[in-house]
Design a protein around this motif. Sequence first.
Motif, mmCIF file in Angstrom:
data_model
loop_
_atom_site.group_PDB
_atom_site.id
_atom_site.type_symbol
_atom_site.label_atom_id
_atom_site.label_comp_id
_atom_site.label_asym_id
_atom_site.label_seq_id
_atom_site.Cartn_x
_atom_site.Cartn_y
_atom_site.Cartn_z
ATOM 1 N N ILE A 130 42.829 41.255 23.545
ATOM 2 C CA ILE A 130 42.013 41.801 24.631
ATOM 3 C C ILE A 130 42.916 42.490 25.650
ATOM 4 O O ILE A 130 43.834 41.880 26.202
ATOM 5 C CB ILE A 130 41.206 40.704 25.334
ATOM 6 C CG1 ILE A 130 40.375 39.905 24.320
ATOM 7 C CG2 ILE A 130 40.294 41.300 26.396
ATOM 8 C CD1 ILE A 130 39.750 38.658 24.918
ATOM 9 N N THR A 131 42.651 43.759 25.898
ATOM 10 C CA THR A 131 43.377 44.518 26.908
ATOM 11 C C THR A 131 42.377 45.340 27.727
ATOM 12 O O THR A 131 41.173 45.337 27.455
ATOM 13 C CB THR A 131 44.398 45.481 26.264
ATOM 14 O OG1 THR A 131 43.689 46.523 25.585
ATOM 15 C CG2 THR A 131 45.312 44.748 25.290
ATOM 16 N N ARG A 132 42.899 46.056 28.689
ATOM 17 C CA ARG A 132 42.062 46.921 29.536
ATOM 18 C C ARG A 132 41.258 47.908 28.679
ATOM 19 O O ARG A 132 40.117 48.263 29.012
ATOM 20 C CB ARG A 132 42.955 47.697 30.506
ATOM 21 C CG ARG A 132 42.202 48.625 31.452
ATOM 22 C CD ARG A 132 43.161 49.640 32.084
ATOM 23 N NE ARG A 132 44.131 49.021 32.961
ATOM 24 C CZ ARG A 132 43.974 48.871 34.266
ATOM 25 N NH1 ARG A 132 42.852 49.272 34.843
ATOM 26 N NH2 ARG A 132 44.913 48.335 34.996
ATOM 27 N N GLU A 133 41.836 48.363 27.576
ATOM 28 C CA GLU A 133 41.227 49.424 26.783
ATOM 29 C C GLU A 133 40.049 48.966 25.929
ATOM 30 O O GLU A 133 39.248 49.788 25.496
ATOM 31 C CB GLU A 133 42.283 50.062 25.858
ATOM 32 C CG GLU A 133 43.318 50.908 26.570
ATOM 33 C CD GLU A 133 44.346 50.067 27.318
ATOM 34 O OE1 GLU A 133 44.621 48.933 26.871
ATOM 35 O OE2 GLU A 133 44.851 50.547 28.359
ATOM 36 N N ASN A 134 39.913 47.677 25.658
ATOM 37 C CA ASN A 134 38.860 47.279 24.711
ATOM 38 C C ASN A 134 37.906 46.217 25.257
ATOM 39 O O ASN A 134 37.256 45.521 24.481
ATOM 40 C CB ASN A 134 39.469 46.833 23.376
ATOM 41 C CG ASN A 134 40.370 45.612 23.506
ATOM 42 O OD1 ASN A 134 40.468 45.001 24.569
ATOM 43 N ND2 ASN A 134 41.030 45.248 22.420
#
Length: 480
Positions: A202-206
């Motif tokens: 999990i990151t900012r992009e997804n």
Amino acid sequence: MNPHELWHSTALRQLEQRHADHQPGLMVLAGSAIADWIMDHYTKQPIAVVAGPGNNGGDALIAAQQLQRAGWPIQVHRYGSCLHAELEKGLLITTTPTEPGAGILLDGLFGIGLHQAPRDEAADWIQCINLSGSTIIAIDVPSGLDSDTGHVPGAVVHAAQTLTLIGNKPGLHTGIGRDVAGNVHVLDLGVAANDTANYTLITRENVSWLPARAHASHKGSFGTAAVIGGGEGMVGAALLAGRAALHAGTGKVFVGLLDDTLAVDPQQPELMIRAASALSHQAEIDVFAIGPGLGQSDAALALVDHALVLPQPLILDADALNLVSSHLALQHQLKARPINSTILTPHPAEAARLLGSTTGEVQTNRIAAAEQLRDRYQCTVVLKGAGSIIAAPDAATAINGSGNGALAAAGQGDVLTGVIAALLAQGLNAYDAARLAVWAHGFAADQWRQHYPTGIGLTASDTLQLVRGVLNHRDFGIAV
């Protein structure tokens, strides 16, 4: 390959086999990519290369050859009998552990095939690596780390950088893996995977962000959440969860307290304080969260029993989980709830009670523990800790890529519960609400730690405004 995709060692071995005839070979590609990365990121300096007996050692030897050709001073320390002795030609080789002094140390001792504690001699080598005083760069995974679980069964290399090959690994992002891997960089070697990855990072992009609010909005547009808890001496936990739900955007928040001595929250008067027993009968509530500061009294037991039959989405935290783990009837009620209508947010000890195991067993394989809870209760599970695990039916198990040890403070779990409740109230499904809440909570702590590098003193109350800033897509500036 996508760095957000996380691969089990078995799947990676199968990928390697499918590309076994690739020219140049994967080992050559790996060694070249490692050498190129080092030359791109560091100035020329002495490098001690520790090469183990397997393919990880072969990657290290090819990197050593290429760095030496580029004029870097190289000393290779070979452990054990080498399967790739032909790669040692032209290199200065010693079979003794590394000594202090080299600027960079390249750890090619063991790779993803090690799932047990290194034996005595290997453990001694790992200790020498850690005591070298060098900048340690690990090839694929730090030697001694289980790449599938983040568990460390014995001695382990503490790397500053990890150059992980072909695909990203779950063990680098959860448990002790987060502490020993340092900064993780994926060198995919151009290998394409047609399979679905085992897990996601999990990151900012997804994450699924909330949309910007329309002008023609009102408080009813963003849901109503209720937090139930706050037994005698523990009212603060329920208030923190309620405040977090407000800061994360819920239109209205009720807080139902077992201890009825408080009529209003003077720091957050927007919270509507009620007796805990009164809230479950209010049809306007969209989401219930029960557990923060609840205690395990008979009254608390009755509240959990009633909450489990409510039709609204439900978050179970803290003592609500402990009551479920100790009462078989509550477990049956939890299993009977509609699929994905419930979110469990245990820390490792609470997860162990729910599974009838030990905290140590949970931490040995955090992913498996979260998935066991998911399967047993058919609900979304947030297993908290370093690299929190989110497991939900019919969804890819995810590992949180944000957060740090600054969150190891009382009340942070209550804040997380409130944020999850807020995102549910605003329309996200259980899986997406859990993923965004966990990431935003962790990223708030990451931003705070830029100003307080040792991570000391972040309180749960401090986190409220930071999380609000993250949910509004901004890097929240912090006055120091």
